[in-house]
Design a protein around this motif. Structure first.
Motif, PDB file in Angstrom:
ATOM      1  N   GLU A 280      -5.054  -0.774 -12.150  1.00  0.00           N
ATOM      2  CA  GLU A 280      -5.483  -1.905 -11.328  1.00  0.00           C
ATOM      3  C   GLU A 280      -4.929  -1.836  -9.907  1.00  0.00           C
ATOM      4  OE1 GLU A 280      -4.296  -5.363 -13.435  1.00  0.00           O
ATOM      5  OE2 GLU A 280      -5.709  -5.070 -15.090  1.00  0.00           O
ATOM      6  N   VAL A 281      -4.287  -0.727  -9.572  1.00  0.00           N
ATOM      7  CA  VAL A 281      -3.573  -0.631  -8.293  1.00  0.00           C
ATOM      8  C   VAL A 281      -3.981   0.638  -7.558  1.00  0.00           C
ATOM      9  CG1 VAL A 281      -1.295  -0.150  -7.325  1.00  0.00           C
ATOM     10  CG2 VAL A 281      -1.580  -2.032  -8.925  1.00  0.00           C
ATOM     11  N   ASN A 282      -4.140   0.517  -6.241  1.00  0.00           N
ATOM     12  CA  ASN A 282      -4.300   1.678  -5.362  1.00  0.00           C
ATOM     13  C   ASN A 282      -3.092   1.750  -4.443  1.00  0.00           C
ATOM     14  OD1 ASN A 282      -6.346   3.489  -5.684  1.00  0.00           O
ATOM     15  ND2 ASN A 282      -7.803   2.464  -4.360  1.00  0.00           N
ATOM     16  N   ARG A 283      -2.429   2.902  -4.429  1.00  0.00           N
ATOM     17  CA  ARG A 283      -1.245   3.070  -3.584  1.00  0.00           C
ATOM     18  C   ARG A 283      -1.529   4.076  -2.483  1.00  0.00           C
ATOM     19  NH1 ARG A 283       3.126   4.822  -7.953  1.00  0.00           N
ATOM     20  NH2 ARG A 283       1.502   6.401  -8.218  1.00  0.00           N
ATOM     21  N   TYR A 284      -1.315   3.661  -1.241  1.00  0.00           N
ATOM     22  CA  TYR A 284      -1.443   4.553  -0.091  1.00  0.00           C
ATOM     23  C   TYR A 284      -0.079   4.617   0.576  1.00  0.00           C
ATOM     24  CZ  TYR A 284      -6.493   4.055  -0.708  1.00  0.00           C
ATOM     25  OH  TYR A 284      -7.771   4.062  -1.223  1.00  0.00           O
ATOM     26  N   ASN A 285       0.708   5.601   0.159  1.00  0.00           N
ATOM     27  CA  ASN A 285       2.086   5.689   0.646  1.00  0.00           C
ATOM     28  C   ASN A 285       2.602   7.093   0.380  1.00  0.00           C
ATOM     29  OD1 ASN A 285       4.550   4.243   1.650  1.00  0.00           O
ATOM     30  ND2 ASN A 285       5.337   4.968  -0.315  1.00  0.00           N
ATOM     31  N   PHE A 286       3.161   7.733   1.397  1.00  0.00           N
ATOM     32  CA  PHE A 286       3.654   9.093   1.249  1.00  0.00           C
ATOM     33  C   PHE A 286       5.129   9.154   0.878  1.00  0.00           C
ATOM     34  CE2 PHE A 286       0.071  10.345   4.220  1.00  0.00           C
ATOM     35  CZ  PHE A 286      -0.635  11.012   3.244  1.00  0.00           C
ATOM     36  N   SER A 287       5.930   8.270   1.440  1.00  0.00           N
ATOM     37  CA  SER A 287       7.370   8.368   1.245  1.00  0.00           C
ATOM     38  C   SER A 287       7.970   6.967   1.133  1.00  0.00           C
ATOM     39  CB  SER A 287       8.006   9.121   2.425  1.00  0.00           C
ATOM     40  OG  SER A 287       9.383   9.288   2.235  1.00  0.00           O
ATOM     41  N   GLY A 288       9.033   6.834   0.321  1.00  0.00           N
ATOM     42  CA  GLY A 288       9.642   5.527   0.137  1.00  0.00           C
ATOM     43  C   GLY A 288       8.750   4.607  -0.672  1.00  0.00           C
ATOM     44  N   VAL A 289       8.857   3.313  -0.416  1.00  0.00           N
ATOM     45  CA  VAL A 289       8.036   2.321  -1.133  1.00  0.00           C
ATOM     46  C   VAL A 289       7.045   1.694  -0.161  1.00  0.00           C
ATOM     47  CG1 VAL A 289       9.852   1.815  -2.814  1.00  0.00           C
ATOM     48  CG2 VAL A 289       9.714   0.465  -0.700  1.00  0.00           C
ATOM     49  N   PRO A 290       5.889   1.243  -0.642  1.00  0.00           N
ATOM     50  CA  PRO A 290       4.921   0.570   0.242  1.00  0.00           C
ATOM     51  C   PRO A 290       5.527  -0.688   0.854  1.00  0.00           C
ATOM     52  CG  PRO A 290       3.949   1.097  -1.899  1.00  0.00           C
ATOM     53  CD  PRO A 290       5.415   1.323  -2.032  1.00  0.00           C
ATOM     54  N   ASN A 291       5.085  -1.021   2.060  1.00  0.00           N
ATOM     55  CA  ASN A 291       5.634  -2.208   2.718  1.00  0.00           C
ATOM     56  C   ASN A 291       4.604  -3.316   2.933  1.00  0.00           C
ATOM     57  OD1 ASN A 291       4.242  -0.970   4.852  1.00  0.00           O
ATOM     58  ND2 ASN A 291       6.131  -0.096   5.713  1.00  0.00           N
ATOM     59  N   ILE A 292       3.383  -3.129   2.430  1.00  0.00           N
ATOM     60  CA  ILE A 292       2.362  -4.179   2.514  1.00  0.00           C
ATOM     61  C   ILE A 292       1.610  -4.244   1.184  1.00  0.00           C
ATOM     62  CG2 ILE A 292       0.139  -4.816   3.546  1.00  0.00           C
ATOM     63  CD1 ILE A 292       1.145  -3.985   6.201  1.00  0.00           C
ATOM     64  N   GLU A 293       1.419  -5.486   0.701  1.00  0.00           N
ATOM     65  CA  GLU A 293       0.631  -5.719  -0.512  1.00  0.00           C
ATOM     66  C   GLU A 293      -0.614  -6.530  -0.157  1.00  0.00           C
ATOM     67  OE1 GLU A 293       1.696  -7.337  -4.913  1.00  0.00           O
ATOM     68  OE2 GLU A 293       1.791  -8.842  -3.304  1.00  0.00           O
ATOM     69  N   ILE A 294      -1.774  -6.045  -0.571  1.00  0.00           N
ATOM     70  CA  ILE A 294      -3.042  -6.737  -0.344  1.00  0.00           C
ATOM     71  C   ILE A 294      -3.645  -7.089  -1.703  1.00  0.00           C
ATOM     72  CG2 ILE A 294      -5.360  -6.588   0.635  1.00  0.00           C
ATOM     73  CD1 ILE A 294      -4.303  -4.556   2.636  1.00  0.00           C
ATOM     74  N   LYS A 295      -3.839  -8.362  -1.945  1.00  0.00           N
ATOM     75  CA  LYS A 295      -4.494  -8.816  -3.173  1.00  0.00           C
ATOM     76  C   LYS A 295      -5.954  -9.126  -2.871  1.00  0.00           C
ATOM     77  CE  LYS A 295      -0.349 -10.786  -5.313  1.00  0.00           C
ATOM     78  NZ  LYS A 295       0.292 -12.008  -5.872  1.00  0.00           N
ATOM     79  N   LEU A 296      -6.843  -8.654  -3.722  1.00  0.00           N
ATOM     80  CA  LEU A 296      -8.273  -8.803  -3.512  1.00  0.00           C
ATOM     81  C   LEU A 296      -8.848  -9.914  -4.393  1.00  0.00           C
ATOM     82  CD1 LEU A 296      -9.288  -5.022  -3.507  1.00  0.00           C
ATOM     83  CD2 LEU A 296      -8.696  -6.448  -1.539  1.00  0.00           C
ATOM     84  N   ARG A 297      -9.852 -10.592  -3.872  1.00  0.00           N
ATOM     85  CA  ARG A 297     -10.553 -11.588  -4.683  1.00  0.00           C
ATOM     86  C   ARG A 297     -11.414 -10.907  -5.751  1.00  0.00           C
ATOM     87  NH1 ARG A 297     -10.875 -14.233   0.542  1.00  0.00           N
ATOM     88  NH2 ARG A 297      -9.768 -16.244   0.441  1.00  0.00           N
ATOM     89  N   SER A 298     -12.140  -9.879  -5.342  1.00  0.00           N
ATOM     90  CA  SER A 298     -12.973  -9.104  -6.264  1.00  0.00           C
ATOM     91  C   SER A 298     -12.485  -7.656  -6.247  1.00  0.00           C
ATOM     92  CB  SER A 298     -14.442  -9.165  -5.858  1.00  0.00           C
ATOM     93  OG  SER A 298     -14.909 -10.501  -5.871  1.00  0.00           O
ATOM     94  N   PRO A 299     -12.211  -7.071  -7.408  1.00  0.00           N
ATOM     95  CA  PRO A 299     -11.700  -5.692  -7.437  1.00  0.00           C
ATOM     96  C   PRO A 299     -12.676  -4.696  -6.824  1.00  0.00           C
ATOM     97  CG  PRO A 299     -11.434  -6.774  -9.572  1.00  0.00           C
ATOM     98  CD  PRO A 299     -12.308  -7.678  -8.744  1.00  0.00           C
ATOM     99  N   ILE A 300     -12.123  -3.649  -6.253  1.00  0.00           N
ATOM    100  CA  ILE A 300     -12.911  -2.532  -5.716  1.00  0.00           C
ATOM    101  C   ILE A 300     -12.655  -1.329  -6.618  1.00  0.00           C
ATOM    102  CG2 ILE A 300     -13.298  -1.004  -3.752  1.00  0.00           C
ATOM    103  CD1 ILE A 300     -12.248  -3.212  -1.930  1.00  0.00           C
ATOM    104  N   ASP A 301     -13.692  -0.880  -7.315  1.00  0.00           N
ATOM    105  CA  ASP A 301     -13.557   0.228  -8.282  1.00  0.00           C
ATOM    106  C   ASP A 301     -12.461  -0.056  -9.295  1.00  0.00           C
ATOM    107  OD1 ASP A 301     -15.593   1.655  -7.031  1.00  0.00           O
ATOM    108  OD2 ASP A 301     -14.205   2.660  -5.669  1.00  0.00           O
ATOM    109  N   GLY A 302     -12.374  -1.319  -9.718  1.00  0.00           N
ATOM    110  CA  GLY A 302     -11.389  -1.699 -10.728  1.00  0.00           C
ATOM    111  C   GLY A 302     -10.000  -1.970 -10.186  1.00  0.00           C
ATOM    112  N   LYS A 303      -9.792  -1.850  -8.877  1.00  0.00           N
ATOM    113  CA  LYS A 303      -8.475  -2.055  -8.279  1.00  0.00           C
ATOM    114  C   LYS A 303      -8.417  -3.446  -7.651  1.00  0.00           C
ATOM    115  CE  LYS A 303      -7.902   2.356  -9.094  1.00  0.00           C
ATOM    116  NZ  LYS A 303      -7.100   2.851 -10.226  1.00  0.00           N
ATOM    117  N   SER A 304      -7.463  -4.250  -8.104  1.00  0.00           N
ATOM    118  CA  SER A 304      -7.329  -5.616  -7.588  1.00  0.00           C
ATOM    119  C   SER A 304      -6.200  -5.752  -6.564  1.00  0.00           C
ATOM    120  CB  SER A 304      -7.086  -6.591  -8.742  1.00  0.00           C
ATOM    121  OG  SER A 304      -5.929  -6.221  -9.473  1.00  0.00           O
ATOM    122  N   LYS A 305      -5.350  -4.722  -6.456  1.00  0.00           N
ATOM    123  CA  LYS A 305      -4.256  -4.758  -5.486  1.00  0.00           C
ATOM    124  C   LYS A 305      -4.214  -3.428  -4.733  1.00  0.00           C
ATOM    125  CE  LYS A 305      -1.200  -7.899  -8.067  1.00  0.00           C
ATOM    126  NZ  LYS A 305       0.131  -8.032  -8.710  1.00  0.00           N
TER     127      LYS A 305
END
Length: 329
Positions: A280-305
């Motif tokens: 349910e999650v898409n992560r776009y991050n190369f190093s460390g931890v992500p610093n922004i969280e986006i919650k979606l009203r309607s999932p995109i390809d099954g991803k809600s965050k």
């Protein structure tokens, strides 16, 4: 533990059991005199694919894993099944040449498309992503094959022709970057030097310690991985995350772009924790931890965050909040 991991565990147990079956004389194999191929054949072509489809909801992902696991078992059987017990397995082993031919064919098509794109589109002021995908859209419909080939095409373009890519040509009113976050670009450069140093040494060791064929195959795969890293390294500073008046366009390294409609964003917030892998999650991050969280009203390809790692999270947060306010007013 989720059921999606069950096929991998079954693959691991299957290989472990058959290593024991084919290498240890027991009453099950008549003390080493009867080690047939058919039990492994049934597990490879029926049992494991069936478990993949039963345990994984995404049928595309299930198909990919089923094919990959079957290929691994065929490779395993080629080395562990006794030659005198192979009847059907010989034909399965020959399929690797067909797969190799298909991969080479796809790569040639991609390279030809790259050349066509470079000559016709990249010298214009059009969006580079659209310029690259235009030659492919002429003869491919949207789907997994198109997605894979445009990723492959982007890899070769950034590896060989990154100097022709202009960041300002990407669609967007504002651009946001991610190469400096936790020194992601510096880490990538370190991996590139490490791989470039390791490939010739590993080739020599494999050539004399194992076989020339194995050395050549593994070296070619390593060189392909090096091309991927070089393309990723060069894309980091050229492909931005962009904001328009209607969309947030997530371009991250060589990843295919993700278009998020601003009206579909439920909330945007800072983030400072590790994000585990999830369907349910898409992560776009190369190093460390992500610093922004986006919650979606309607999932995109099954991803809600969607989780992003960017250089200036506060700037992106403020811009997204302002853009969202404008769309709601």
């Amino acid at each position: 533990m989720t059921f999606t991991r069950l096929p991998f565990l079954l693959l691991f147990l299957t290989i472990a059991c058959y290593i024991w079956f084919y290498t240890s004389p027991t009453f099950l194999n008549e003390y080493g005199t009867y080690q047939p191929e058919w039990p492994l054949l049934v597990d490879a072509l029926i049992t494991i694919p069936l478990v993949c489809y039963l345990c994984i909801k995404d049928k595309k992902q299930a198909s990919i894993k089923a094919i990959a696991y079957c290929a691994l078992i065929i490779l395993f059987g080629a080395y562990f099944i006794p030659a005198q017990q192979k009847f059907i397995w010989h034909y399965l082993e020959q399929a690797r040449y067909l797969v190799l031919a298909l991969v080479l064919f796809v790569e040639l098509i991609v390279i030809a498309s790259v050349i066509a794109a470079i000559k016709t589109n990249l010298n214009t002021h059009a969006d580079p992503d659209e310029s690259l995908i235009t030659p492919l859209k002429r003869w491919l419909k949207s789907g997994p094959v198109l997605n894979l080939m445009q990723f492959d095409m982007r890899m070769w373009v950034f590896c060989l022709f990154a100097h022709k890519i202009k960041s300002e040509n990407y669609i967007g009113d504002q651009h946001f970057w991610y190469a400096k976050k936790d020194d992601a670009k510096g880490n990538a450069l370190g991996f590139i030097f490490l791989m470039a140093f390791e490939i010739p040494i590993a080739h020599l060791v494999l050539h004399f310690a194992w076989s020339p064929l194995a050395a050549n195959v593994i070296s070619l795969l390593s060189i392909f991985g090096l091309v991927l890293f070089i393309g990723e390294y060069r894309a980091m500073s050229r492909r931005p995350i962009s904001l328009t008046h209607t969309h947030l366009i997530v371009r991250y390294g060589l990843y295919n772009p993700l278009y998020i409609v601003l009206d579909n964003i439920q909330s945007v917030s800072p983030h400072h924790e590790f994000v585990p892998r999830s369907n349910e999650v898409n992560r776009y991050n190369f190093s460390g931890v992500p610093n922004i969280e986006i919650k979606l009203r309607s999932p995109i390809d099954g991803k809600s965050k969607i989780y992003l790692g960017v250089d200036s999270p506060s700037m992106l947060l403020n811009s997204l909040n302002k853009a969202s306010d404008k769309t709601t007013n």
